[in-house]
Design an enzyme around this catalytic site. Sequence first.
Site, short mmCIF file in Angstrom:
data_model
loop_
_atom_site.label_atom_id
_atom_site.label_comp_id
_atom_site.label_asym_id
_atom_site.label_seq_id
_atom_site.Cartn_x
_atom_site.Cartn_y
_atom_site.Cartn_z
CD GLU A 170 84.86 66.67 -58.00
OE1 GLU A 170 84.89 66.47 -59.12
OE2 GLU A 170 85.78 67.98 -57.60
CG ASP A 199 89.52 64.76 -56.72
OD1 ASP A 199 88.20 65.43 -56.69
OD2 ASP A 199 89.51 64.19 -58.11
CG ASP A 301 101.55 49.18 -54.79
OD1 ASP A 301 102.72 48.23 -55.30
OD2 ASP A 301 100.76 48.55 -53.93
CG ASP A 305 99.36 49.50 -50.72
OD1 ASP A 305 100.77 49.31 -51.05
OD2 ASP A 305 98.69 48.70 -50.09
N1 DTR Z 1 88.65 69.77 -58.46
C1 DTR Z 1 89.45 68.05 -58.35
C2 DTR Z 1 90.93 68.03 -58.80
C3 DTR Z 1 92.03 68.51 -58.17
C4 DTR Z 1 92.14 70.30 -57.87
N2 DTR Z 1 93.21 70.39 -57.17
C5 DTR Z 1 93.01 69.22 -56.04
C6 DTR Z 1 92.92 69.27 -54.68
C7 DTR Z 1 92.39 68.04 -53.64
C8 DTR Z 1 91.67 66.86 -54.52
C9 DTR Z 1 91.23 67.60 -55.60
C10 DTR Z 1 92.16 68.33 -56.25
C11 DTR Z 1 88.71 67.16 -59.52
O1 DTR Z 1 88.84 67.79 -60.78
O2 DTR Z 1 87.66 66.59 -60.05
ZN ZN Z 2 88.08 66.54 -62.54
ZN ZN Z 3 88.22 64.74 -59.66
#
Ligand code: DTR
Ligand code: ZN
Ligand code: ZN
Length: 317
Positions: A170, A199, A301, A305
């Site tokens: 990712e 994430d 937590d 949930d």
């Molecule tokens: N790109 C993701 C972190 C991230 C930044 N903005 C968002 C919004 C919604 C979910 C994740 C993220 C990373 O660094 O994995």
């Molecule tokens: Zn990241």
């Molecule tokens: Zn991430």
Amino acid sequence: MRSLPARAHITAAALLAAGLLAASDTGASATVTTPAAVAAPDISVANVKAHLTQLQSIATANGGNRAHGRPGYKASLDYVKAKLDAAGFTTSVAQFTSGGRTGYNLVADWPGGDTNRTVMAGAHLDSVTAGPGINDNGSGSAAILETALAVSRAQLKPVKHLRFAWWGAEELGMIGSRNYVNSLTTSDRAHIAGYLNFDMIGSPNPGYFVYDDDPTIESTFKAYYAGIGVPTEIETEGDGRSDHAPFKNAGIPVGGLFSGADYIKTAAQAQKWGGTAGRAFDPCYHSSCDRMTNINDTALDRSGDAVAYAVWALAAQ
Ligand code: DTR
Ligand code: ZN
Ligand code: ZN
């Protein structure tokens, strides 16, 4: 009138969400049935943190990270897969190449349910090369793993089919999840009723953000947090910044939760959520300090949930 205990509100909301989803699924009128939905179990934050401890150990034993194409990533996947195989899931590992290195996606299906209406929960398992990635994204990976194990412990028999996924690469640009979506036929895609993405859901200075994509999924998460008296905000850090993007681009309903990354918590947000205004939600974002100490247990937590609540509610009808 005596107020209902929080979980009773949650059960009512779950019935509503399940009914709404059933209506939108079938195109039926918006009459909400009240299916005999089973309430989700509590997800033990101690169990989630035990998975994080394993991921931390794996990073420590493999050069300090769990990044794409490095030994720590495959060792992380092997850990998760072993837990799921032992719990009765049907698992599959798909390889792909990115940046000259081999990556892997792990997909785990819970046997049963209507495979023409599959609910997916996913999280990327890879870290950046700078560190162990315990919040980003051990938190999401461990929360959906413990939810999957709770499905097994409950021997859940949901109406819809349940599928869990851990994505590779990712951090290189949603490579693993995009590889998965691209591998789906048009019919496969039509059979995914919704994809839930997790994430960064344990940030040390946490916010409680809900993706504002599919309205039924969004309202399901909001119902959970309303049930425990925690205000939420819609996630506005920009669409397309995590693994829900390939699903959304393919026309699949998406949603998810986020506790914040390198953006700064405002005074108003600190007022309603606690924590520190003027400080990033996760000051260790993409850094070597994204370790076990970089987790807020309350946020983890609540998020865990919320994952279980949404999986149970959205697959119930
Ligand atoms: N790109 C993701 C972190 C991230 C930044 N903005 C968002 C919004 C919604 C979910 C994740 C993220 C990373 O660094 O994995
Ligand atoms: Zn990241
Ligand atoms: Zn991430």
